[in-house]
Design a protein around this motif. Structure first.
Motif, short mmCIF file in Angstrom:
data_model
loop_
_atom_site.label_atom_id
_atom_site.label_comp_id
_atom_site.label_asym_id
_atom_site.label_seq_id
_atom_site.Cartn_x
_atom_site.Cartn_y
_atom_site.Cartn_z
N ASP A 174 -8.04 18.35 -42.62
CA ASP A 174 -7.18 18.79 -41.51
C ASP A 174 -6.81 17.60 -40.62
OD1 ASP A 174 -7.24 21.40 -42.37
OD2 ASP A 174 -8.82 22.03 -40.97
N ALA A 175 -7.80 16.73 -40.36
CA ALA A 175 -7.52 15.53 -39.56
C ALA A 175 -6.57 14.60 -40.28
CB ALA A 175 -8.84 14.81 -39.23
N LEU A 176 -6.72 14.49 -41.59
CA LEU A 176 -5.90 13.57 -42.37
C LEU A 176 -4.41 13.91 -42.28
CD1 LEU A 176 -7.16 11.24 -43.89
CD2 LEU A 176 -6.85 12.50 -46.03
N ARG A 177 -4.10 15.17 -42.04
CA ARG A 177 -2.69 15.56 -41.90
C ARG A 177 -2.02 14.91 -40.69
NH1 ARG A 177 -3.93 21.92 -43.29
NH2 ARG A 177 -3.64 21.79 -45.56
N HIS A 178 -2.82 14.43 -39.75
CA HIS A 178 -2.27 13.76 -38.56
C HIS A 178 -2.20 12.24 -38.72
CE1 HIS A 178 -2.34 17.27 -35.76
NE2 HIS A 178 -3.32 17.68 -36.55
N ALA A 179 -2.64 11.73 -39.86
CA ALA A 179 -2.72 10.28 -40.03
C ALA A 179 -1.35 9.63 -40.05
CB ALA A 179 -3.47 9.94 -41.32
N ARG A 180 -1.26 8.46 -39.46
CA ARG A 180 -0.01 7.71 -39.38
C ARG A 180 -0.33 6.21 -39.38
NH1 ARG A 180 1.43 9.97 -33.47
NH2 ARG A 180 0.70 11.84 -34.57
N PRO A 181 0.63 5.37 -39.73
CA PRO A 181 0.37 3.92 -39.71
C PRO A 181 0.14 3.44 -38.29
CG PRO A 181 2.69 4.35 -40.14
CD PRO A 181 2.00 5.68 -40.19
N ASP A 182 -0.49 2.29 -38.19
CA ASP A 182 -0.81 1.67 -36.91
C ASP A 182 0.46 1.04 -36.33
OD1 ASP A 182 -1.77 0.16 -34.81
OD2 ASP A 182 -3.48 -0.63 -35.92
N PRO A 183 0.94 1.51 -35.17
CA PRO A 183 2.18 0.94 -34.61
C PRO A 183 2.04 -0.52 -34.20
CG PRO A 183 1.15 2.43 -33.04
CD PRO A 183 0.40 2.59 -34.33
N MET A 184 0.82 -0.99 -34.04
CA MET A 184 0.60 -2.39 -33.69
C MET A 184 0.04 -3.19 -34.88
SD MET A 184 -0.86 -2.28 -29.81
CE MET A 184 -0.06 -1.31 -28.53
N GLY A 185 0.03 -2.59 -36.06
CA GLY A 185 -0.50 -3.28 -37.23
C GLY A 185 0.35 -4.47 -37.62
N ARG A 186 -0.30 -5.53 -38.08
CA ARG A 186 0.41 -6.75 -38.48
C ARG A 186 1.09 -6.60 -39.84
NH1 ARG A 186 -3.99 -9.05 -35.85
NH2 ARG A 186 -5.28 -8.83 -37.72
N ALA A 201 -4.92 4.02 -41.97
CA ALA A 201 -4.08 4.78 -41.05
C ALA A 201 -4.98 5.29 -39.94
CB ALA A 201 -3.38 5.92 -41.78
N VAL A 202 -4.36 5.83 -38.91
CA VAL A 202 -5.11 6.38 -37.78
C VAL A 202 -4.63 7.81 -37.54
CG1 VAL A 202 -5.75 6.08 -35.36
CG2 VAL A 202 -5.27 4.07 -36.78
N ALA A 203 -5.58 8.71 -37.31
CA ALA A 203 -5.25 10.12 -37.09
C ALA A 203 -5.61 10.51 -35.67
CB ALA A 203 -5.98 10.99 -38.10
N PRO A 204 -4.63 10.51 -34.74
CA PRO A 204 -4.89 11.01 -33.38
C PRO A 204 -4.79 12.54 -33.37
CG PRO A 204 -2.67 10.09 -33.53
CD PRO A 204 -3.28 9.98 -34.89
N LEU A 205 -5.83 13.21 -32.94
CA LEU A 205 -5.86 14.67 -32.99
C LEU A 205 -5.55 15.25 -31.61
CD1 LEU A 205 -9.08 15.17 -35.15
CD2 LEU A 205 -6.74 14.69 -35.87
N PRO A 206 -4.48 16.01 -31.48
CA PRO A 206 -4.08 16.54 -30.17
C PRO A 206 -5.13 17.49 -29.59
CG PRO A 206 -2.30 16.75 -31.78
CD PRO A 206 -3.53 16.39 -32.54
N ALA A 207 -5.34 17.38 -28.28
CA ALA A 207 -6.30 18.26 -27.62
C ALA A 207 -5.86 19.71 -27.63
CB ALA A 207 -6.53 17.78 -26.18
N ASP A 208 -4.54 19.95 -27.69
CA ASP A 208 -4.05 21.32 -27.68
C ASP A 208 -3.99 21.95 -29.08
OD1 ASP A 208 -1.91 20.07 -28.88
OD2 ASP A 208 -0.47 20.49 -27.27
N GLY A 209 -4.44 21.18 -30.09
CA GLY A 209 -4.47 21.73 -31.43
C GLY A 209 -3.13 21.86 -32.11
N SER A 210 -2.10 21.21 -31.58
CA SER A 210 -0.77 21.32 -32.18
C SER A 210 -0.75 20.72 -33.57
CB SER A 210 0.27 20.64 -31.29
OG SER A 210 -0.07 19.29 -31.06
N PRO A 211 0.06 21.30 -34.48
CA PRO A 211 0.06 20.83 -35.87
C PRO A 211 0.78 19.49 -35.99
CG PRO A 211 1.73 22.52 -35.57
CD PRO A 211 0.97 22.44 -34.27
N PRO A 212 0.55 18.78 -37.09
CA PRO A 212 1.27 17.51 -37.31
C PRO A 212 2.75 17.76 -37.52
CG PRO A 212 0.03 18.13 -39.27
CD PRO A 212 -0.38 19.09 -38.20
#
Length: 453
Positions: free
Chosen positions: A170-182, A127-138
């Motif tokens: 904390d980063a893992l809470r933002h993890a999501r599947p890859d929208p371009m994953g095969r 999965a990929v965890a994009p972390l918002p610059a503004d610190g907003s929660p997942p």
């Protein structure tokens, strides 16, 4: 066996803290380097690049001059709204690897990238965890198992490491599947399968495959003192000549039901690869119950032999032949599958154990004892007739204990199918390996149709 004062039941099922081997090397991606050059010279645009990526899917898999290896590149699209992007790939990422798994941003672009050199037969969920610059929660609800792992990791970490471990989770809470994953495992995880990874011929839908039925039943156990749902999959094709159903008992059945495994079994049965088999999926109720019941627990074995199978026989005409009864599990479920067959070889004659937790118990919690099942099997009077064991090369806690179980079973003359795969403790690898394991365990049974790949 009496429990000494040195035994801590909670610690017994915590995996031993085995130092990981050297991490896979991070390398440069030829595709990213070409993009970097093309953007400088104006030969391409970011929109063109992302369009091409969308058409071929992720991760990128590139040659590196060695046919046994590949450069695997993970990408994410985002700009200044992101502070960081973290790759969460099975057995590459862990609570101590935040810095090692930060994607790099190609300066002045919306391209975040990370590349590893891996064996050409590697498979892993990620999965990929994009972390918002503004610190907003997942926005997604917390994953229960992630929170359990967080608590365990913080408890095991040295005081100086706890801030880094907390940052990782904390980063893992933002993890999501890859929208371009095969390839997708479920709603949370994508899958990277390299060209030489074990094939998955039964994964894709096959038009015209007759669908079996899945029924949910509540099952109350007097032995265990609890009630759980169980799911029974009945394929469309029946055993020849009105014979009783062979049985497959799948532990951690909630995971397999949710996957779902039923369409995969339907495809195998319709193609004649798998004899018509009744599959009962037995779930774990919760984390605490699972770690108690799936740890060489005689009460749980009694539940399987004295309650589950008799109940199933009251609903369906099932076999009593142990050689036509498979018990299957993964992780602690793999440990339990082999333990149940050791305790009841007259009921469970075939065992499928993927990534079995054969290290159990943790010596820290068990007064120094470890790998109990290997000792039990060495001295057992009766054993299952056929066993499939598999373990990942990236499962450094399990690899050597699995090899010792292998050696014990071979010395005892068990018909053993043993596989080491290039992957980790990963449902993506277990899903890929399940069909081949079932084919191996049932290879002596008649098929209704000629199997085809």
């Amino acid at each position: 066996m009496s429990m000494s004062s040195n035994v801590n039941r909670n610690l017994m099922t915590v995996p031993p803290q085995v130092p990981r081997p050297e991490r896979p090397p991070r390398v440069a991606s030829p595709a990213v380097e070409r993009l970097r050059h093309s953007l400088k010279t104006g030969l391409t645009s970011l929109d063109t690049f992302w369009k091409e990526i969308g058409e071929q899917g992720l991760p990128l898999v590139e040659d590196c001059g060695d046919p046994a290896l590949r450069v695997v590149t993970f990408l994410w699209r985002g700009g200044d709204e992101l502070a960081d992007v973290i790759l969460v790939a099975n057995k590459i990422a862990d609570p101590h690897s935040y810095e090692q798994n930060r994607m790099e941003r190609l300066p002045g672009t919306d391209v975040w990238h990370m590349s590893y050199r891996m064996g050409s037969d590697w498979r892993a969920s990620y999965a990929v965890a994009p972390l918002p610059a503004d610190g907003s929660p997942p926005t997604a609800a917390p994953d229960v198992m992630v929170e359990v792992r967080r608590s365990r990791a913080l408890a095991a970490a040295a005081p100086a490491d706890r801030d880094a471990v907390a940052r990782w989770f904390d980063a893992l809470r933002h993890a999501r599947p890859d929208p371009m994953g095969r390839e997708r495992l479920d709603e949370r995880w994508s899958v990277a399968s390299l060209p030489d990874a074990p094939p998955q011929p039964w994964l894709a839908p096959r038009p015209g495959t007759p669908a079996g039925t899945v029924r949910e039943y509540p099952l109350t156990s007097a032995v265990l003192g609890n009630t759980r749902p169980v799911w029974v999959h009945e394929p469309a094709e029946r055993p020849a000549g009105g014979a009783p159903w062979p049985v497959l008992v799948l532990l951690d059945g909630d995971d397999w039901h949710a996957l779902p495994v039923a369409p995969l079994l339907d495809r195998m049965t319709a193609a004649g690869a798998l004899p018509p088999t009744l599959c009962v999926m037995v779930p774990a109720l919760d984390f605490a119950t699972r770690t108690r019941e799936l740890a060489c627990d005689d009460s749980f074995t009694a539940f399987l032999t004295d309650e589950l199978l008799p109940w199933l026989g009251g609903e369906y005409a099932i076999t009593g032949d142990p050689d036509r009864t498979v018990i299957a599990g993964q992780s602690l479920g793999g440990l339990t599958a082999l333990y149940a067959a050791h305790r009841a070889p007259g009921r469970f004659g075939r065992v499928l154990a993927q990534s079995g937790s054969f290290w159990w118990p943790n010596p820290v919690g068990a007064g120094g004892e470890t790998e109990r099942l290997a000792g039990l099997l060495a001295d057992s009077g009766a054993l299952p007739s056929r066993v499939h064991l598999s373990v990942g090369l990236h499962e450094w806690t399990l690899l050597e204990p699995s090899r010792r179980i292998r050696d014990v079973l071979l010395r005892r003359g068990v018909d053993l199918d043993y596989v080491e795969f290039n992957g980790g403790h990963d449902r993506a690898c277990w899903r890929a390996g399940l069909p081949g394991a079932l084919l191996s365990l049932t290879r002596d049974r008649p098929r209704g149709l000629q199997a085809r790949p």
